[in-house]
Structure formats: structure tokens, C-alpha cells
Design an enzyme around this catalytic site. Structure first.
Site, mmCIF file in Angstrom:
data_model
loop_
_atom_site.group_PDB
_atom_site.id
_atom_site.type_symbol
_atom_site.label_atom_id
_atom_site.label_comp_id
_atom_site.label_asym_id
_atom_site.label_seq_id
_atom_site.Cartn_x
_atom_site.Cartn_y
_atom_site.Cartn_z
ATOM 1 C CB SER A 79 -0.901 -7.992 -8.687
ATOM 2 O OG SER A 79 -0.128 -6.807 -8.625
ATOM 3 C CE1 TYR A 191 2.754 -8.769 -4.536
ATOM 4 C CE2 TYR A 191 2.006 -6.483 -4.549
ATOM 5 C CZ TYR A 191 1.933 -7.767 -5.038
ATOM 6 O OH TYR A 191 1.043 -8.070 -6.035
#
Length: 416
Positions: A79, A191
Site C-alpha cells: 500500500s 480505506y
């Protein structure tokens, strides 16, 4: 490449570096981590620090040795890719290809045509509803589009369990783009796969695949030659990459993880988590943003990145969620509860100093990657840091503690 000494400092401050490095060495020796690379630079050139510990794998080579971890060891950044994709998306904004606040429908109609998953009826059939509002690039870059991840969203987990989504045998990006939104754009911070969609938007806005666009517009300007979405096409990187290591949930011992990420590339580039590169190359990106040198983005665009993007309502909702989701711990080494945070274009922004003048300041930015990778940029102090372990699962207490010790030791070196 080993240690690049910090310029001379007072004895007590230098001792913090020594104690911190000893903690890393002890963690390697005791088998708590396989290895790590930690790096820091300040905007004046006073601090230029890199230190490598341990090995890049728990598997011994043909000579029964453990190959060392180095600053140019290729790793999976997971990420931490999101920062790179954010930069590329903002380049598209600068070039007039898209506006931050326009509807993204002309570039990603496959996203905007999706209905929202609202729940399930009495017989388990998914209830889908129309979206309220448009999705913009700003929504994608700030995780406010309504998208989430199956891994962390209970509604999407039910959706997959009921057979609406296939469980992917490999990490093909289609599996990341398949889940529907679970809320309206602008309704909440959540998220999710936003940067994967932003990556697809970049491809369609530029007419280039994300790999080629990145090579020409991010790697070439910074003289980076070891960053790619397509690891299997780079035998030079495969030959010396770090393995992924797993800490066992049963006995806490380290075990080699034959993860699919290192065995096959995705069907597309993975704008939310697909990058492989070295700590040294990733640091070049961080340092360019720290210095705001105009190489990747215009200075005013970098200022925009670090401006809190969430209004008061969304900020409170995000903080309530993060305070209650300590098992996810989006902020890495930062306090998991009680810290006021916002979100910029690229990462989490603490809205208060973390420890007076001893650690990160209000207005800095941070995010991480699953193999316990943490980056942060602090313009108030003029410092950027990077800690990379290539060890999962994320939020490992030992990695977290070592990262805190590293950052605080480096902050002690900042000239007062």
C-alpha cells in the site's frame, strides 16, 4: 550499503542512535525480525542516514549463508504504492487531463455504473441501490468515494461469502476492482480500492499503461531504475529481491512465505498496492516531495497534498473509526487512539504534534504497506523517514516498536 553517519551531534543525542541501532541488531540476533532497512534525510543535507540490518530472507542460500538486506534490495511495497499513484494522478491534474472535482465517469464508467451494496434481504439476496452524487478524483485520492476492501469490510465479506465475488487465486487487479461501493461518495472516510481505480483512470486519461507512465514520469526524472509493477519481467530484480516473511500466530517464529505476489504479476498494474522497488529508490520520491523541488509536481501541488482534505464531519468520522479499529492501525507507529488526524492527498495527516518537539509534527504525512513498511514526510521539521521490514502481518508489535525508536532517534538529531 551500510550506515551513512549523521553529522556530529551532542553525546546524549548520538547515544539515542546507538541504542536504537542496538535494538535492531538485537531483534535480528534473537530471530524477532529477519532484517530491515531504515533511512532518513533532512532538507538541509545535515541528516543523510541509511542503515541495514540482518538478511533479506530466512532461507539460506547454496552456501548456507543468509544474503544481507541492503538499501537497493527490491521489496514489495504494497500500500505504500498509493503515494506514487497519487503523485501520478496529480500530474494528470497539472496537465489538464482531469480536474480534482469533476465526475470521473468519462474515464472509469465501469466504476460509476456500479450500484451501491446496501445490505441483504431475508433470503440473502444482495440489495443494490443507486448512488447519490458523483465520484471525483478527490474522492478517490482521499478514500471518500464509498469503496472499501473485502479484507476489512463486513458487508463485502458477506457479499463474497454468498458467491457474488470470486475469491482470487492470484492478486489480479480485477479482484480488487470487482467489489461494489458500500456508500455514497463523500459520506464517509473508508480505506479501500480507491487508488487501484485511480491507477486505471491515469491509464485511460493518458493512453498509457501505468507501468510505462510511471517509468517516464516518475522513475526517469528521479533516475530510478528498479521500480516496477511487473516484477516477473525483471529477472535482475527477482534475483536479489527480499523474500516475504511471516510471523507465526502460533509460536511467533519467522517463516518463509511463498506469497503469490512474488510468483506472478497481476493482470493489470495495481495502483493501490502493486509496486516493487528498493528502499533507496522509494526514498528518492520522499525526498523530492520533502524538498518540494518541482521535479515530480509543482510546489503548489505539493502544498495541496499536505492540506487536510476532510471537513469537520468527515474528520470526526475517520478518527472515530481509526480509534475503534486498532486491529487495523492505519497509522503505523503513531498512537492508535486519541490522536486527532485528517487525510490529505496521499496519506494520514496528524493534526497535532506527536511528542512535543521530539517526534513528528502537526501537518506531517504518513502511510504504510502491509509488510511493515512505513514512510513519513514532515515539512515542519524538514525531515523524511522510511522503515522497511518485509515482514507480515501488518502492525507487528516488534516492527512498530523498532520504527518508533528509529524515528525518535532520528528526530533527536535534527538541529534545534
Amino acid at each position: 550499503m551500510g550506515n551513512i553517519p549523521v553529522n556530529s551531534c551532542a553525546t546524549a543525542e548520538q547515544n539515542m542512535i546507538s541504542v536504537m541501532e542496538s535494538a535492531f541488531m538485537s531483534a535480528v540476533k534473537s530471530g524477532n525480525i529477519p532484517g530491515a532497512v531504515i533511512m532518513a534525510k533532512d532538507s538541509t543535507g545535515t541528516i543523510d542516514y541509511a542503515r541495514c540490518f540482518g538478511s533479506r530472507t530466512v532461507r539460506r542460500d547454496e552456501t548456507r549463508r543468509l544474503p544481507p538486506m541492503e538499501v537497493d534490495t527490491p521489496m514489495r511495497f504494497a500500500s505504500a504504492t498509493k503515494l506514487l499513484t497519487t503523485i501520478m494522478a496529480l500530474q494528470c491534474v497539472e496537465r489538464g487531463l482531469i480536474d480534482l472535482d469533476e465526475n470521473v465517469e468519462k474515464f472509469v464508467p465501469d466504476l460509476t455504473s456500479m450500484k451501491i451494496l446496501a445490505g441483504f434481504d431475508d433470503v440473502g439476496k444482495a440489495i443494490m441501490r443507486d448512488r447519490d452524487g458523483i465520484i471525483t478524483l478527490r474522492h478517490l485520492l482521499t478514500h471518500t468515494s464509498g469503496l472499501s476492501y473485502v479484507l476489512i469490510n463486513p458487508l463485502l465479506q458477506q457479499y463474497m461469502a454468498k458467491g457474488y465475488l470470486p475469491s482470487a487465486d492470484k492478486f489480479g487487479i480485477q479482484s480488487r476492482l470487482a467489489p461494489p461501493p458500500v456508500n455514497d461518495p463523500g459520506a464517509e472516510w473508508m480505506y479501500g480500492s480507491n487508488l487501484d481505480w485511480a491507477g486505471r483512470l491515469i491509464e485511460r486519461a493518458t493512453g498509457m499503461d501505468l507501468e510505462r507512465y510511471m517509468q517516464e514520469n516518475l522513475c526517469d526524472p528521479l533516475d530510478i531504475i528498479d521500480m516496477t509493477f511487473k516484477l516477473q519481467q525483471r529477472p535482475d530484480l527477482l534475483a536479489r529481491r527480499a523474500d516475504q516473511t511471516q510471523r507465526s500466530k502460533v509460536d511467533s517464529k519467522l517463516r518463509y512465505d511463498d506469497t503469490v505476489y512474488f510468483r506472478q504479476d497481476g493482470d493489470e498494474c495495481f495502483g493501490g498496492q502493486g509496486i516493487f522497488t528498493s528502499p533507496n529508490s522509494y526514498m528518492k520520491v520522499l525526498y523530492s516531495l520533502l524538498r518540494n523541488d518541482g521535479v515530480l509536481l509543482k510546489p503548489e501541488t505539493v502544498h495541496l497534498m499536505f492540506r487536510p482534505a476532510l471537513d469537520e464531519r468527515l474528520e470526526k468520522q475517520m478518527n472515530d473509526h481509526m480509534d475503534s479499529a486498532t486491529q487495523i492501525n492505519y497509522g503505523g507507529p503513531m498512537p492508535m487512539t486519541g490522536l486527532r488526524r485528517n487525510f490529505g492527498l496521499g496519506g494520514i495527516i496528524p493534526m497535532e504534534d506527536l511528542d512535543g518537539d521530539k517526534w513528528r509534527r502537526k501537518g506531517s504525512m504518513t502511510l504504510g504497506g502491509g509488510p511493515n513498511i512505513i514512510w513519513q514526510i514532515d515539512h515542519a521539521v524538514g525531515l523524511c523517514t522510511l522503515a522497511t521490514f518485509q515482514l507480515e502481518p501488518w502492525n507487528d508489535p516488534i516492527c512498530r516498536s523498532l520504527t518508533q525508536a528509529f524515528e525518535k532517534a532520528i528526530y533527536s538529531q535534527v538541529p534545534k
